[in-house]
Every structure is written in structure tokens, then in C-alpha cells.
Design an enzyme around this catalytic site. Structure first.
Site, PDB file in Angstrom:
ATOM      1  N   LEU A 263       0.826  -1.087  -0.311  1.00 21.95           N
ATOM      2  CA  LEU A 263      -0.186   0.237   0.025  1.00 21.95           C
ATOM      3  C   LEU A 263       1.051   0.714  -0.610  1.00 21.95           C
ATOM      4  CD1 LEU A 263      -2.844  -1.102   1.976  1.00 21.95           C
ATOM      5  CD2 LEU A 263      -3.152  -0.761  -0.043  1.00 21.95           C
ATOM      6  N   PHE A 405      -9.600   4.915  -2.515  1.00 25.32           N
ATOM      7  CA  PHE A 405      -8.451   4.099  -2.434  1.00 25.32           C
ATOM      8  C   PHE A 405      -7.225   4.414  -1.554  1.00 25.32           C
ATOM      9  CE2 PHE A 405      -9.035   4.273  -7.843  1.00 25.32           C
ATOM     10  CZ  PHE A 405      -9.609   2.392  -7.347  1.00 25.32           C
ATOM     11  N   GLU A 406      -6.429   3.022  -1.730  1.00 24.40           N
ATOM     12  CA  GLU A 406      -4.981   2.528  -1.073  1.00 24.40           C
ATOM     13  C   GLU A 406      -5.447   3.315   0.421  1.00 24.40           C
ATOM     14  OE1 GLU A 406      -3.570   1.367  -2.309  1.00 24.40           O
ATOM     15  OE2 GLU A 406      -3.903   1.261  -5.043  1.00 24.40           O
ATOM     16  N   GLY A 407      -6.291   3.327   1.056  1.00 24.99           N
ATOM     17  CA  GLY A 407      -6.777   3.653   2.208  1.00 24.99           C
ATOM     18  C   GLY A 407      -7.020   5.601   2.315  1.00 24.99           C
TER      19      GLY A 407
END
Length: 596
Positions: A263, A405-407
Site C-alpha cells: 500500500l 483508494f489505498e486507504g
């Protein structure tokens, strides 16, 4: 100077360390080969993606996989893959450049990013030799497409709470995986799935390489989404899916660590993609502003439109400066680790992990800049901006997912502060000494020093003071709230924004200093203006964030003293931003595109 001789920065250290402009990389330094790779990406978008955007969004059967095949033939899927597995073995910043240019490709950019990033890198970085030899060459050419199965209906941001289970068969030859994954990008056509599950009653996740042909895999129909409509997004169900024991990726219960480290890469690559998407929107908006006539004048001649164009360009220039600075830091850290004897793949992971703070900052800044740019793009188009027939419709809808997205951006803001404080507690970052020095400075008579009228002296002072303001607020919050600080999310997000403005504003300054050193001030008028416009934003926003944080936890004489300190540290000389924006806009309008 050799790569291993460079002064290697530490992640998060920007808040307490001065950086010289000669020590940063700027995108104007990409070499001829890298520029050729970038042009290949542009040509691919122009010939294969843009003419087919409607077909892509309608998810025409077989179209996206065929585009991935063509990208594979051009080598765009193998930029980061070592030559021994059929790739090009390029450095991190080159892979960032590809993500940047392809980022203007709407849903195709999402498919390519998921495949080359979270779909391929877990095997490349954590797989054993047999796994890499079997999977990486085919992923690099696009013969096999990849997806990443982490998120579940009830997990969201708490990825380690996943309920998917893996049970070893009685003969010990394979695991049976059962569970449900959702929001799986490339799910509809992927051949390979990176699946995270808990073995028996394990506390942490384990990762597995799962082939679609293993069986026991079913899917819901494609999700109907607000944007990125051409991206295949499915719920994936594993029903006693038999996975060979040798397809466990890395070690048992190492899945969460894999997810977190991959991530980090995904976050900074997302920021790069947002830059490319933003530039494309600016190009479209400038072109329209030059063509659209109202009251017998092109709308690009009006101050209100020029304000928007200049602000859009300034924000993109800023986050681009920070993104490639961080990318080179990651490359330099990798070179140093390998020179010190670390194995290549471990060094790749360690170098990115070292700059996890910057990756989180850039994910937030990149996605929010893109949101700003597409919103103003719609506004420049006026009524046509709201039409699904005009180009801003797709750009506006596609941009919104990037803050999730992505956290989510909220999680990444919290992580920014959390990671820095944890590094300080481990002794990796000495935040306490400079924070204590700032607190002592508040009690003393200000030292105005000698007048410095050299170019960039004022901006260097601004950055130095913004660092002091951030350290003052963060240090006081830690001292006052102690263990309860982790629950004060609003205060943490205030501090994260202050730290982020420091990083991005300093990056803008360093890039502009280096450009002026290379080309001279006269050739960099637009960049100088954008740098100064951004300084005004950074100072104003930092003052607001700092004030809100102090109001939330400080009181009495302490509050008054720190508010005075904040005012001192967020002071700057008057600067005519109107004129600066006009000049930036005029350059955009004359070039009829983003030209910096």
C-alpha cells in the site's frame, strides 16, 4: 556524484532537517530514455485509450484485457520487473513517470495500476524463486492479468479484521480458502488473485497466490459505480477454493505486513497518476477557455477564469515537485541499502517503507489536488461542464474514488502523524530536541538577524518558520494530551495538514531553486510565480490548522503564548498573488496546455 555517495534523507526527516536543492530530483531531469518511455505512454493513450473511452466505460467484452495485452507488448507492464524475468528493471522514479502519464487514462489507468502494482508486486517482492519464475514473466507481458483481494464487506479501513478463512487439507498438500472479497479491481478478467485470509484462528492475515483455474471461485456481476465505470470491479467468493500449499506467499501471518508495504507503493503511485490526470484536465480546460466566447471575448481573457487556471496549475506543480522528490529519495535509499549488502527485493521494500510518511502525504495531496482541478474544470466549462457529452463529466466522476483508494484520506492523515511519532519514540527521528528548542524560542525575544535580500531568502525563512509552527503545535499536543492524543482525530488531522504543507511547500521551493540554477530566473518566471503563490496558501492553511488545533487542547496563558508564536511563525511579507496568477495563466493560455 555516485548514487551511493548521495546524502540519503530519512523518511519524515523533512520536518527537522534542511535540504539543499542540489540533493533533490526534479522532473525536468528525466533523461532521454525516460522521456521516450513517457512518450510511448502518451502515444498509447492517444491511439488506444482516448478513441475508445465510451467502449471502455460500457465494459465491452474483451476490450480491457486486449488493451492490457497491447500495453504488455509495449513493455508498459514490465517497467519495474527485473530483466531476468523479462522486464526492463527501471528505477522507482521511472515507474512513477509511467504511472503519472498513464494516470490520464481514466479507467484504463486503474486497471493497469492494479495489475502492475498490488497485483504483481507482492509476488515480485515476497515470492520465493519458484513463484517468481512461474508468475512474474507472464504478468510482465500481460499474458496473465492480476487482481488483489484484501477488502471485505465488514473490514473497510481495518484490513486485518478480514474473515476469509484458509484451512490446511488433511494430507497437507493444499489450503481450502472460503470467504468473500469486495471491490476487487480487475476481478472480471484476472487470471491471478493475491488473496488474504486467516489460517484457522490466526490473529493476522496470510497471503496466497490463487489462480482462477484452481476452482471454487464465483463472482457477482460488475458493480455499478459513480466513476471509473470501465474498470472491472467485482465481489469475489471463494468456496473451498483449493490452493497448493506452495502458493502461500511469504510466511504464515505475514499477510498484513505485505498489505501495508504494498500500500505504501500504491499510495505514492496513486499520487503520480493523479498528477497525470490533473494535467490532462488542465489541457482540456485551457483549450476550451481559449475557444469559448462570451460577451464577444474568449473566456480565457477574464480574470475569474485565469484565477482558476493558475490555481489548478500551481497545485499540480506543487504536488508534482513533492512526488518526484520522494521518488528519488526512495531510489537513493534503495541504492544505499543494496550497497550495504541488502538483497534487492528487501531493499526495494525497505526503501519504500522508509518513506511511508511521504507516501501517505502524497496520496492525500495528489487526490485532493485532482479533485480541485476537475471541479474547477467543470466550472470553466459552465453549463457544458454538467453535460455527459462534454469531457469533464468522466474526469469529475473518475477522480472521486482516489480519496478512498489505498486507504481513505482521513486514515492517511492520521497515519502521517502516527508514523512520525512512532519513529520518534523508537529514536529514529529526533523530534523532541527541535520541538523543545521551539518552545524555548517562544519565551525569548525574537532574533530578526541580518537582512537577507538574496533570491529565495524569504521563502527559505517561510519554510523554516512553518516547520517551527508544526513542531510547536505537535509537541504541545503530545505533551498535553499524552496517550489520549490518538483519539483526538481532528487535532491529528490538523497537525498532519501542517506537516504536509511543510513537505509540499519545501519541495516546490527546492524544485524552483534548482530550475533557476539550471536555466536562470528569467526562464523560470512561471515557476517562480507558482512557488510564491503556493507559499501564500501554505502559510494561510498552516495558520488555520494550527489555530484550530491550539483552540482544541490549549488554554489560559499557554494558549495565548502559542497563538502569539503561531502568528510569528506564519508571518510573511505582502505578495501580489493576483498579478502572479495572471502571469501564470497567460503562459498556460499562450501554450494552450499545461506547460510547466
Amino acid at each position: 556524484m555516485e548514487a551511493t555517495d548521495k546524502i540519503t534523507a530519512k523518511g519524515g526527516e523533512f520536518l527537522i532537517r534542511e535540504t539543499a536543492f542540489r540533493d533533490v530530483f526534479i522532473p525536468e531531469e528525466f533523461d532521454e530514455e525516460q522521456q521516450m518511455i513517457a512518450q510511448t505512454c502518451r502515444d498509447f493513450l492517444a491511439s488506444e485509450v482516448y478513441p475508445n473511452l465510451d467502449r471502455i466505460d460500457q465494459q465491452e467484452e474483451g476490450l480491457m484485457p486486449s488493451l492490457m495485452d497491447k500495453a504488455g507488448e509495449l513493455g508498459l507492464l514490465g517497467v519495474s520487473i527485473p530483466e531476468e524475468y523479462g522486464g526492463f528493471g527501471k528505477n522507482f522514479n521511472t515507474s512513477m513517470l509511467v504511472a503519472d502519464i498513464i494516470g490520464a487514462g481514466h479507467s484504463f489507468a486503474v486497471a493497469l495500476s492494479a495489475h502492475t502494482g498490488i497485483g504483481t508486486l507482492p509476488i515480485l517482492y515476497y515470492g520465493n524463486d519458484a513463484q517468481k519464475e512461474k508468475y512474474i514473466p507472464k504478468l510482465g507481458t500481460g499474458e496473465w492479468k492480476a487482481a488483489y483481494c484484501l477488502t471485505e464487506p465488514n473490514s473497510g479501513s481495518d484490513a486485518n479484521s478480514a474473515r476469509t478463512k484458509a484451512k490446511l487439507s488433511e494430507d497437507g498438500t493444499h489450503y481450502l480458502i472460503t470467504g468473500q472479497k469486495m471491490w476487487i479491481t480487475n476481478g472480471g478478467f484476472a487470471d491471478i488473485f493475491i488473496v488474504f485470509a486467516k489460517i484457522d484462528d490466526d490473529k493476522n492475515l496470510t497471503a496466497f497466490i490463487v489462480e482462477r483455474d484452481f476452482g471454487g471461485i464465483t463472482m457477482n456481476p460488475e458493480e455499478h459505480k459513480m466513476g471509473i465505470k470501465g474498470s472491472s470491479t467485482r465481489q469475489v467468493f471463494f468456496n473451498d477454493c483449493p490452493v497448493p500449499a506452495e502458493n502461500m506467499l511469504s510466511e504464515r501471518q505475514n499477510g498484513f505486513k505485505i498489505a501495508v508495504n504494498i500500500l505504501n507503493i500504491g499510495r505514492i503511485k496513486l499520487a503520480a497518476a493523479a498528477i497525470g490526470a490533473s494535467r490532462h484536465v488542465i489541457d482540456t480546460a485551457v483549450n476550451y477557455a481559449n475557444e469559448r466566447v462570451q460577451f464577444e471575448r474568449q473566456i480565457s481573457k477574464y480574470g475569474a477564469i485565469r484565477f482558476k487556471l493558475a490555481e489548478m496549475a500551481t497545485k499540480v506543480y506543487a504536488v508534482e515537485s513533492a512526488n518526484y522528490r520522494a521518488g528519488q529519495n526512495i531510489d537513493d535509499a534503495y541504492d544505499a541499502l543494496v550497497a550495504g549488502g541488502m538483497e534487492n527485493n528487501k531493499a526495494k521494500l525497505k526503501s519504500t517503507e522508509q518513506f511511508a510518511v511521504e507516501c501517505a502525504i502524497l496520496k492525500v495531496w495528489g487526490s485532493e489536488v485532482l479533485d480541485y482541478v476537475v471541479d474547477e474544470g467543470v466550472q470553466i466549462y459552465g453549463g457544458m461542464g454538467f453535460s455527459a457529452e462534454a469531457p469533464m463529466d468522466r474526469a469529475y466522476r473518475d477522480a472521486r474514488i482516489n480519496r478512498i483508494f489505498e486507504g481513505t484520506n482521513e486514515i492517511n492523515r492520521l497515519l502521517t502523524v502516527d508514523m512520525m511519532l512512532k519513529r520518534a519514540m523508537k529514536g529514529e527521528l529526533d523530534l523532541m530536541t527541535p520541538a523543545t528548542a521551539v518552545a524555548a524560542e517562544l519565551m525569548s525575544i525574537p532574533d530578526f538577524g541580518e537582512e537577507d535580500d538574496t533570491l529565495f531568502a524569504a521563502e527559505r525563512k517561510i519554510i523554516k518558520n512553518l516547520k517551527k509552527a508544526t513542531l510547536m503545535v505537535a509537541g504541545a499536543a503530545v505533551q498535553k494530551l499524552m496517550m489520549s492524543l490518538s483519539k483526538e482525530q481532528e487535532i491529528l488531522m490538523n497537525i498532519a495538514d501542517m506537516a504536509s504543507y511543510v513537505y509540499v511547500a519545501e519541495s516546490v521551493l527546492l524544485r524552483t531553486e534548482k530550475l533557476v540554477d539550471l536555466k536562470g530566473a528569467e526562464a523560470c518566471e512561471g515557476q517562480l510565480n507558482m512557488m510564491r503563490i503556493y507559499m501564500v496558501e501554505a502559510v494561510d492553511a498552516s495558520q488555520k490548522a494550527g489555530k484550530e488545533a491550539l483552540w482544541a487542547f490549549a488554554e489560559g496563558d499557554e494558549e495565548r503564548m502559542m497563538l502569539v508564536g503561531l502568528k510569528r511563525f506564519t508571518k510573511m511579507e505582502p505578495f501580489n498573488v493576483k498579478v502572479a496568477r495572471q502571469q501564470v495563466a497567460q503562459q498556460l493560455i499562450a501554450a494552450n496546455k499545461y506547460c510547466f
